[in-house]
Enzyme design. Sequence first.
Site, PDB file in Angstrom:
ATOM      1  N   SER A 180       0.832  -1.202   0.000  1.00 59.55           N
ATOM      2  CA  SER A 180       0.000   0.000   0.000  1.00 59.55           C
ATOM      3  C   SER A 180       0.875   1.263   0.000  1.00 59.55           C
ATOM      4  O   SER A 180       1.645   1.459  -0.943  1.00 59.55           O
ATOM      5  CB  SER A 180      -0.955  -0.042   1.193  1.00 59.55           C
ATOM      6  OG  SER A 180      -2.032   0.837   1.025  1.00 59.55           O
ATOM      7  N   ASP A 199      -0.641  -4.609  -3.620  1.00 62.77           N
ATOM      8  CA  ASP A 199      -2.010  -4.114  -3.596  1.00 62.77           C
ATOM      9  C   ASP A 199      -2.135  -2.596  -3.558  1.00 62.77           C
ATOM     10  O   ASP A 199      -2.843  -2.037  -2.709  1.00 62.77           O
ATOM     11  CB  ASP A 199      -2.799  -4.723  -2.432  1.00 62.77           C
ATOM     12  CG  ASP A 199      -4.299  -4.753  -2.752  1.00 62.77           C
ATOM     13  OD1 ASP A 199      -4.638  -5.074  -3.892  1.00 62.77           O
ATOM     14  OD2 ASP A 199      -5.114  -4.442  -1.860  1.00 62.77           O
ATOM     15  N   HIS A 242      -7.097  -6.644   1.378  1.00 61.78           N
ATOM     16  CA  HIS A 242      -6.092  -5.640   1.063  1.00 61.78           C
ATOM     17  C   HIS A 242      -4.740  -5.986   1.683  1.00 61.78           C
ATOM     18  O   HIS A 242      -3.693  -5.779   1.063  1.00 61.78           O
ATOM     19  CB  HIS A 242      -6.568  -4.274   1.571  1.00 61.78           C
ATOM     20  CG  HIS A 242      -5.574  -3.169   1.384  1.00 61.78           C
ATOM     21  ND1 HIS A 242      -5.024  -2.845   0.157  1.00 61.78           N
ATOM     22  CD2 HIS A 242      -5.014  -2.308   2.279  1.00 61.78           C
ATOM     23  CE1 HIS A 242      -4.180  -1.834   0.302  1.00 61.78           C
ATOM     24  NE2 HIS A 242      -4.147  -1.494   1.581  1.00 61.78           N
TER      25      HIS A 242
END
Length: 374
Positions: free
Chosen positions: A180, A206, A332
């Site tokens: 992220s 992700d 996620h």
Amino acid sequence: MSDIVKSFAKSRLAALPPEPPLPEDHEDDSSSASSVSSTGTVVPSATLKPAVPLSWSDFFAQELYLERRVDSPQCTAKFHVYITPPSAPKAPLLILHHGAGSSALSFALFALELKKMLPQAGILAVEAREHGSVVWDAGGQVDTDMSIENLSRDMLDMVLLTREKLGWEELPRILLVGHSLGGAVVTHVAKSGELGDKLLGYAVLDVVEGSAMDALKSMRSYLATRPPMFKTLDSAITWHIRSRTLRNSESARASVPSLLVQTPTGGWTWRTDLTSTEAYWENWFNGMSHKFLTARGAKLLILAGTDRLDKELMIGQMQGKFQLQVFPAAGHFLQEDLPEKTAEAIVEFFRRNDRSTIKLPPKVSELLAQGKKV
């Protein structure tokens, strides 16, 4: 808006508070995955066993606090990292950077699985400022500037200070892995070129610029739904599992306690105030696709769902500029939900791009020196 953003927004707005307990027969059709394929999953019941926290020492060899100083004795930074040093001279070092509001221990189970597959490899998991590390400005005040430039400089400093602390003559070959926000940081570091020929490549977990920028629109709503405080660490771990923020209870036991600090009243609140970082959200991801494609080094993108790549990444993928994998069963936090599968992908990526295993044919001059005909 792509499927990943729709699912992200849906899951965040549907996040549940930890108390009162949900009924045992309650089902949650929300998902914090980047794919809509995992919706409709039954969440664990309210009769979960106590979620006992796990120690960092179950996953890493050492916990280090690294000080960055100026000419005076005043400390300008105190960085927090976990490390398992390489066990062989030519072994690689994987440097892991977490996402916003997360911690180095989000890679705990991943690190354990990776060591099974690459026993000699070193693993350095770093923590950003306001996430476990502290940086002070020239006036001695805590510096909360979390721009991508500062976060990238902090990460590079942590790498260099680790080398100094452990007495390495030179840096090992390096593979960067970022989840992220961490994906944006490692991409920026790779683009800077400051690691030179030590950098083998970088893996981004992700996060895609276009989807990230779209998801920022729902970030305020998500932060408003999070419980501001938990009575116990057990209730915090349980909330992460039951709200589907994390899918792996063992990983939650390792990572969630590091996200919280205890209050004077005995409760537990978030270590990082994500609301205060809003001024930097666009700065983190703006221009990331271009940097990802143009930085030197091998490139891997792992997504937790059927994300729609932006035009620049789609062209880059068709041109074979990076490797893409999709884990539709993960949320996620894919390195937490599927640590073994994520480690397998990273190890395969490393082995594919490990130049030390390539045996080049001898040069003509060397053959002639040996008296051989060419």
